[in-house]
Design an enzyme around this catalytic site. Structure first.
Site, PDB file in Angstrom:
ATOM      1  N   GLU A  42      87.998 -11.499  20.583  1.00 21.94           N
ATOM      2  CA  GLU A  42      89.002 -12.369  19.961  1.00 21.94           C
ATOM      3  C   GLU A  42      88.375 -12.734  18.744  1.00 21.94           C
ATOM      4  O   GLU A  42      88.891 -12.822  17.379  1.00 21.94           O
ATOM      5  CB  GLU A  42      89.636 -13.280  20.556  1.00 21.94           C
ATOM      6  CG  GLU A  42      90.790 -12.626  21.587  1.00 21.94           C
ATOM      7  CD  GLU A  42      91.939 -11.856  20.920  1.00 21.94           C
ATOM      8  OE1 GLU A  42      92.435 -12.544  19.889  1.00 21.94           O
ATOM      9  OE2 GLU A  42      92.312 -11.122  21.475  1.00 21.94           O
ATOM     10  N   ASP A  83      96.032 -17.518  13.656  1.00 20.94           N
ATOM     11  CA  ASP A  83      95.186 -17.367  14.998  1.00 20.94           C
ATOM     12  C   ASP A  83      94.099 -18.366  14.741  1.00 20.94           C
ATOM     13  O   ASP A  83      93.367 -18.084  13.914  1.00 20.94           O
ATOM     14  CB  ASP A  83      94.912 -16.319  15.558  1.00 20.94           C
ATOM     15  CG  ASP A  83      96.083 -15.533  15.979  1.00 20.94           C
ATOM     16  OD1 ASP A  83      97.194 -16.090  16.102  1.00 20.94           O
ATOM     17  OD2 ASP A  83      96.029 -14.211  16.019  1.00 20.94           O
TER      18      ASP A  83
END
Length: 194
Positions: free
Chosen positions: A100, A117
């Protein structure tokens, strides 16, 4: 003018590898002091119109990112009780964080829908945290800025909430693509965690 602006935008020039972690993916910025900010401030004072933009760039990038090592994260995650949380091994958490964010605490990605994000777990601003005055859901009851600090407490609490509320780790595409259903025991290998 261009060189000064680029220097302010590249805080990693002043980063160094922490002596307590292995050199594998670390950029803690330890021992760097105020050098980037002082340099940028001097450059900004020498320029007129471009000086304001340079100073703003320095303030925005003043907080250097921390890129944890795999083993340092394994220890933090283990102490935070992530090993086997909702049935997900420590390897799942370490693997997911790698895919991620590359273990980068300040990682941010703007998505096509305009949401962002944030942090080591790439937690989305629309559903999970508060970013500005937009009408977000903020299920974690936390400012998005709290998810991009070296203190991973808020990010871990929020990630646990995501796993609990979504009933698993499918929220993270990096985990689904690279970690799900695989033997992840190597992710904590050599890290002195149980």
């Amino acid at each position: 003018i261009q060189d000064a602006h680029l220097s302010c935008q590249s805080p990693t020039k002043w980063s160094s590898v922490s002596s307590t972690d292995s050199p594998e993916k670390s950029a803690s910025g330890a021992g760097t002091g105020n050098l980037p900010f002082q340099f940028c401030l001097q450059q900004a004072l020498r320029m007129k119109a471009a000086g304001i933009l340079t100073l703003i760039g320095c303030l925005v990038t003043g907080a250097e990112s921390k890129i944890y090592t795999r083993c340092k994260l394994a220890k933090i995650f283990s102490r935070a009780g992530l090993d086997n949380y909702w049935g997900f091994s420590l390897g799942n958490w370490i693997c997911m964080a790698y895919y991620e964010s590359g273990y980068n605490t300040t990682a941010q990605r703007v998505l096509d829908d305009g949401s962002i994000d944030y942090g080591i777990f790439q937690i989305n601003s629309f559903t999970w945290c508060r970013h500005g005055k937009l009408q977000e859901n903020n299920h974690c009851h936390v400012a998005c800025s709290a998810l991009i600090t070296d203190d991973l407490t808020d990010a871990i609490i929020c990630a646990r909430k995501i796993v609990k509320e979504t009933q698993g780790m499918n929220y993270w595409q990096g985990w689904k693509k690279h970690c799900e259903g695989r033997d992840l025991s190597d992710w904590k290998k050599g890290c002195e965690v149980s």
